[in-house]
Design a protein around this motif. Structure first.
Motif, PDB file in Angstrom:
ATOM      1  N   ALA A 530      11.568 -16.956   1.295  1.00  0.00           N
ATOM      2  CA  ALA A 530      11.953 -16.258   2.278  1.00  0.00           C
ATOM      3  C   ALA A 530      13.306 -15.740   2.437  1.00  0.00           C
ATOM      4  O   ALA A 530      13.907 -14.773   3.243  1.00  0.00           O
ATOM      5  CB  ALA A 530      11.373 -16.655   3.413  1.00  0.00           C
ATOM      6  N   SER A 531      14.260 -16.399   1.948  1.00  0.00           N
ATOM      7  CA  SER A 531      15.726 -16.294   1.827  1.00  0.00           C
ATOM      8  C   SER A 531      16.089 -15.053   1.045  1.00  0.00           C
ATOM      9  O   SER A 531      17.117 -14.433   1.184  1.00  0.00           O
ATOM     10  CB  SER A 531      16.407 -17.535   1.395  1.00  0.00           C
ATOM     11  N   LEU A 532      15.112 -14.719   0.213  1.00  0.00           N
ATOM     12  CA  LEU A 532      15.356 -13.614  -0.600  1.00  0.00           C
ATOM     13  C   LEU A 532      14.761 -12.309  -0.406  1.00  0.00           C
ATOM     14  O   LEU A 532      13.536 -12.177  -0.105  1.00  0.00           O
ATOM     15  CB  LEU A 532      14.816 -13.916  -2.176  1.00  0.00           C
ATOM     16  N   GLN A 533      15.570 -11.258   0.276  1.00  0.00           N
ATOM     17  CA  GLN A 533      15.030 -10.041   0.724  1.00  0.00           C
ATOM     18  C   GLN A 533      15.685  -8.899  -0.252  1.00  0.00           C
ATOM     19  O   GLN A 533      16.804  -8.772  -0.552  1.00  0.00           O
ATOM     20  CB  GLN A 533      15.490  -9.911   2.243  1.00  0.00           C
ATOM     21  N   PRO A 534      14.970  -8.047  -0.318  1.00  0.00           N
ATOM     22  CA  PRO A 534      15.305  -6.643  -1.095  1.00  0.00           C
ATOM     23  C   PRO A 534      16.399  -6.004  -0.277  1.00  0.00           C
ATOM     24  O   PRO A 534      16.413  -6.042   1.203  1.00  0.00           O
ATOM     25  CB  PRO A 534      14.017  -5.811  -1.125  1.00  0.00           C
ATOM     26  N   TRP A 535      17.402  -5.229  -1.023  1.00  0.00           N
ATOM     27  CA  TRP A 535      18.426  -4.418  -0.378  1.00  0.00           C
ATOM     28  C   TRP A 535      17.907  -3.205   0.062  1.00  0.00           C
ATOM     29  O   TRP A 535      18.413  -2.548   0.983  1.00  0.00           O
ATOM     30  CB  TRP A 535      19.754  -4.548  -1.012  1.00  0.00           C
ATOM     31  N   VAL A 536      16.972  -2.569  -0.543  1.00  0.00           N
ATOM     32  CA  VAL A 536      16.367  -1.127  -0.291  1.00  0.00           C
ATOM     33  C   VAL A 536      14.806  -1.430   0.171  1.00  0.00           C
ATOM     34  O   VAL A 536      14.122  -1.849  -0.741  1.00  0.00           O
ATOM     35  CB  VAL A 536      16.664  -0.472  -1.310  1.00  0.00           C
ATOM     36  N   LEU A 537      14.579  -0.818   1.172  1.00  0.00           N
ATOM     37  CA  LEU A 537      13.034  -1.096   1.740  1.00  0.00           C
ATOM     38  C   LEU A 537      12.459   0.365   2.010  1.00  0.00           C
ATOM     39  O   LEU A 537      13.283   1.017   2.586  1.00  0.00           O
ATOM     40  CB  LEU A 537      12.922  -1.866   2.841  1.00  0.00           C
ATOM     41  N   ASP A 538      11.211   0.471   1.918  1.00  0.00           N
ATOM     42  CA  ASP A 538      10.494   1.880   2.359  1.00  0.00           C
ATOM     43  C   ASP A 538       9.266   1.605   3.143  1.00  0.00           C
ATOM     44  O   ASP A 538       8.761   0.325   3.245  1.00  0.00           O
ATOM     45  CB  ASP A 538      10.182   2.448   1.273  1.00  0.00           C
ATOM     46  N   SER A 539       9.255   2.479   4.465  1.00  0.00           N
ATOM     47  CA  SER A 539       8.177   2.171   5.294  1.00  0.00           C
ATOM     48  C   SER A 539       6.642   1.891   4.535  1.00  0.00           C
ATOM     49  O   SER A 539       6.347   2.784   3.614  1.00  0.00           O
ATOM     50  CB  SER A 539       8.036   3.340   6.147  1.00  0.00           C
ATOM     51  N   PHE A 540       6.094   0.933   4.737  1.00  0.00           N
ATOM     52  CA  PHE A 540       4.658   0.683   4.088  1.00  0.00           C
ATOM     53  C   PHE A 540       3.673   1.616   4.607  1.00  0.00           C
ATOM     54  O   PHE A 540       3.185   2.533   3.776  1.00  0.00           O
ATOM     55  CB  PHE A 540       4.208  -0.616   4.230  1.00  0.00           C
ATOM     56  N   THR A 541       3.663   2.137   5.840  1.00  0.00           N
ATOM     57  CA  THR A 541       2.573   3.053   6.390  1.00  0.00           C
ATOM     58  C   THR A 541       2.744   4.364   5.876  1.00  0.00           C
ATOM     59  O   THR A 541       1.909   4.867   5.654  1.00  0.00           O
ATOM     60  CB  THR A 541       2.522   2.940   7.908  1.00  0.00           C
ATOM     61  N   ALA A 542       4.171   4.629   5.931  1.00  0.00           N
ATOM     62  CA  ALA A 542       4.672   6.013   5.776  1.00  0.00           C
ATOM     63  C   ALA A 542       4.423   6.169   4.093  1.00  0.00           C
ATOM     64  O   ALA A 542       3.734   7.397   3.710  1.00  0.00           O
ATOM     65  CB  ALA A 542       5.858   6.377   5.793  1.00  0.00           C
ATOM     66  N   LYS A 543       4.613   5.364   3.213  1.00  0.00           N
ATOM     67  CA  LYS A 543       4.368   5.615   1.898  1.00  0.00           C
ATOM     68  C   LYS A 543       3.118   5.726   1.530  1.00  0.00           C
ATOM     69  O   LYS A 543       2.921   6.286   0.478  1.00  0.00           O
ATOM     70  CB  LYS A 543       5.473   4.539   1.191  1.00  0.00           C
ATOM     71  N   VAL A 544       2.325   4.773   2.097  1.00  0.00           N
ATOM     72  CA  VAL A 544       0.929   4.619   1.802  1.00  0.00           C
ATOM     73  C   VAL A 544       0.226   6.157   1.964  1.00  0.00           C
ATOM     74  O   VAL A 544      -0.541   6.509   1.020  1.00  0.00           O
ATOM     75  CB  VAL A 544       0.262   3.490   2.196  1.00  0.00           C
ATOM     76  N   ASN A 545       0.522   6.402   3.336  1.00  0.00           N
ATOM     77  CA  ASN A 545      -0.228   7.550   3.813  1.00  0.00           C
ATOM     78  C   ASN A 545       0.587   8.892   2.742  1.00  0.00           C
ATOM     79  O   ASN A 545      -0.269   9.842   2.556  1.00  0.00           O
ATOM     80  CB  ASN A 545       0.212   8.028   5.232  1.00  0.00           C
ATOM     81  N   ALA A 546       1.656   8.900   2.409  1.00  0.00           N
ATOM     82  CA  ALA A 546       2.323   9.936   1.460  1.00  0.00           C
ATOM     83  C   ALA A 546       1.719  10.007   0.300  1.00  0.00           C
ATOM     84  O   ALA A 546       1.469  10.874  -0.400  1.00  0.00           O
ATOM     85  CB  ALA A 546       3.826   9.806   1.636  1.00  0.00           C
ATOM     86  N   MET A 547       1.095   8.847  -0.206  1.00  0.00           N
ATOM     87  CA  MET A 547       0.607   8.812  -1.543  1.00  0.00           C
ATOM     88  C   MET A 547      -0.835   9.452  -1.351  1.00  0.00           C
ATOM     89  O   MET A 547      -1.316  10.133  -2.290  1.00  0.00           O
ATOM     90  CB  MET A 547       0.666   7.414  -1.940  1.00  0.00           C
ATOM     91  N   GLU A 548      -1.580   8.911  -0.098  1.00  0.00           N
ATOM     92  CA  GLU A 548      -2.814   9.754  -0.188  1.00  0.00           C
ATOM     93  C   GLU A 548      -2.668  11.051   0.152  1.00  0.00           C
ATOM     94  O   GLU A 548      -3.553  11.783  -0.546  1.00  0.00           O
ATOM     95  CB  GLU A 548      -3.356   9.068   0.928  1.00  0.00           C
ATOM     96  N   VAL A 549      -1.784  11.568   0.859  1.00  0.00           N
ATOM     97  CA  VAL A 549      -1.587  13.041   0.945  1.00  0.00           C
ATOM     98  C   VAL A 549      -1.194  13.738  -0.259  1.00  0.00           C
ATOM     99  O   VAL A 549      -1.688  14.889  -0.748  1.00  0.00           O
ATOM    100  CB  VAL A 549      -0.366  13.534   2.164  1.00  0.00           C
TER     101      VAL A 549
END
Length: 568
Positions: A530-549
């Motif tokens: 849990a102490s390791l966190q990525p520095w760049v994150l994308d919205s899960f909901t937005a990206k999944v829907n963007a992929m479907e679109v």
């Protein structure tokens, strides 16, 4: 009488994707969107050829709204992306680049259209199923006990828009403000159905971004002649507030529709003014300290109220009515002819004045937690400020989506390269049953799979705009990039972190160039520390829907056989 011309028949063209002019336009749109993608994306100046305002942006919603095309397929893709962005706020460029890459790969493959459509839909199902799994290798759970992940999520949106022209400290400062404003819109003691509040944005041009700030409550323009000394003389806590949605200008047109009968010799202006002064007398009697109106207040009424120590605000506008109602708890009065009920009055904790350069703002401080706050955004010029305002609205939208699905995806192209490796590996399983279901040969299936995976890889590669090279590691399938001046033999030394910043380089790690052939492998899971966190994150909901679109829009474009145009 004008001459009547015979109506021309509609023009019908078949197989539009086989026309070189259409393919060239789609390729140009792909290059346009691709060049804007990511934190080092290039800006675009959009100007109408008959004049008008010049738009400088790299944001999909602004860019696609500003450009026009007579090509139906272009407009179809534009509409799909804009509809996605209006609902989810982010990943518009991702959706556009992926959609156009899928169309281009389908054309290069030479496969039948229905085969590509079927395989694309099947692989989309594999992607979404994998992303929804708890053990998904490119997803991270958001911890709302700490603001770190929320700030990184907002920073992923804000830093990817170079038209804002932000330094790293400025981007981090605005990201923190966006998260703070978002948290202030969450009710502290919700009862029943939880309704999020609202962030009101105030733009201040000509000042440093670091002067931007967040205030609970509402900031409005300071009325003429008001200073801090007059606020100190209010001597009341809480402050009583009355809000009118009807105009108090004294015009007959504001009295409503219908016939007005006026007796001879009656001065209508004086009668209406008397009625307005009666409102003022009642406000004074009821101990009102703030008298506000959506529209105009008659100068005589203003002078009368101010003479009795009441703060007067007029011309609020319709956009501030709802937040002001929520901050004060008042019920807007829509008529001049009724006695104001006690329930219509609202309350404020205090009033104060804040100054940003030459601009003064009156701060309406709520008595309790109103879930309404004001974000004051400062920037050096109008173009940067306009882009920053749009981007902050998108960041707020993304943060709201995270409440519904508290997850995020790795940014920096790592999700796309990871998914491509996962699909290549997964597509090798149960091939006989899959091709039987899709009604295609194994050769067609593998060609279509490769086209789909190459499209995902091309989205990750689109993040590089300076002549560098993109790679994928053959362990976790994360995306890596190095500059054009690095020699191949020193490649391992120049790479320290992957695109999302979670995976570190090591001497025995193996890489290959993105969009090249490599043996299919299952990406290894990362440590769940849990102490390791990525520095760049994308919205899960937005990206999944963007992929479907992206996939569904590409399939729709590939399925179009005829275009009919009315030329009249």
């Amino acid at each position: 009488m004008s001459r009547l011309a015979k109506k021309s028949p509609a023009l019908c063209s078949d197989k539009p994707l086989e026309q070189s002019a259409v393919r060239d336009k789609l390729h140009l749109l792909r290059q346009l969107l691709r060049s804007c993608f990511g934190r080092t994306g290039r800006l675009k100046h959009v100007h109408n050829n008959i004049g008008g305002h010049v738009v400088t942006t790299s944001t999909s919603s602004v860019l696609l709204s500003a450009i026009s095309s007579s090509e139906p397929l272009i407009n179809l893709i534009k509409t799909s992306i804009l509809n996605h962005v209006s609902r989810f706020g982010d990943c518009g460029l991702f959706s556009g680049v992926l959609c156009l890459s899928l169309i281009e790969q389908a054309q290069l493959s030479g496969l039948r259209g229905h085969v590509v459509v079927g395989v694309n839909r099947h692989l989309l199902g594999l992607c979404t199923t994998y992303l929804q799994r708890d053990d998904c290798g490119c997803k991270v759970k958001l911890d709302f006990c700490s603001s770190h992940s929320s700030i990184r999520l907002a920073l992923g949106v804000i830093s990817s828009k170079p038209a804002c022209v932000l330094t790293e400290p400025e981007a981090l400062h605005v990201s923190r403000l966006a998260v703070e404003a978002f948290l202030l819109t969450i009710p502290s003691n919700p009862t029943g159905v939880v309704t999020l509040g609202r962030v009101v944005t105030v733009s201040v041009e000509g000042h440093s971004v670091l002067n931007s700030a967040v205030f609970p409550g509402l900031l409005v323009d300071v009325p003429d002649g008001l200073d801090q000394s007059k606020l100190e003389n209010l001597n009341s806590n809480p402050l009583r507030v009355i809000l009118y949605s009807a105009s108090l200008a004294g015009d007959l047109s504001e009295l409503g529709d219908g016939v007005i009968e006026v007796h001879q010799g009656v001065d209508t202006d004086l009668q209406i003014l008397d009625q307005l002064l009666e409102l003022g007398k009642q406000a004074i009697k009821d101990g009102v300290k703030l008298f506000a109106c959506q529209k105009v207040i008659h100068p005589v009424l203003q002078q009368y109220l101010r003479g009795h120590g009441i703060i007067v605000i007029e011309r609020l506008g319709v956009t501030l009515m709802e937040p002001l109602t929520q901050v004060t708890g008042t019920q807007p009065v829509a008529t001049l002819h009724v006695t104001v009920a006690a329930s219509a009055y609202g309350k404020l904790k205090d009033l104060s004045i804040h100054q940003f350069g030459s601009k003064k703002m009156l701060h309406l401080q709520p008595l309790g937690n109103s879930a309404i706050c004001t974000l004051v955004l400062c920037h050096r010029n109008e173009t940067m400020l306009s882009e920053l305002k749009v981007v902050c609205e998108k960041a707020e939208h993304v943060l709201r989506l995270s409440l519904r699905e508290p997850s995020a995806l790795y940014g920096g192209g790592c999700t796309e390269s990871h998914l491509a490796a996962y699909i290549r590996h997964q597509s090798m399983k149960d091939v006989t049953e899959t091709v039987s279901f899709l009604r295609c040969s194994q050769t067609e299936y593998f060609i279509a799979v490769e086209g789909f995976c190459c499209s995902l890889d091309s989205v990750a590669a689109a993040l590089e705009h300076d002549g560098g090279t993109s790679l994928i590691d053959l362990t976790h399938a994360h995306h890596w990039a190095f500059t054009a001046d690095v020699m191949k033999e020193h490649m391992g030394d120049s790479l320290s972190l992957c695109g999302c910043g979670l995976v570190k380089s090591c001497p025995n790690k193996k890489w290959t160039y993105l969009n090249t052939k490599y043996p299919p492998f299952c990406p290894a899971p990362l440590s769940r520390d849990a102490s390791l966190q990525p520095w760049v994150l994308d919205s899960f909901t937005a990206k999944v829907n963007a992929m479907e679109v992206a996939v569904e829009t590409a399939n729709l474009a590939l399925d179009v056989q005829y275009i009919i145009r009315d030329v009249n």
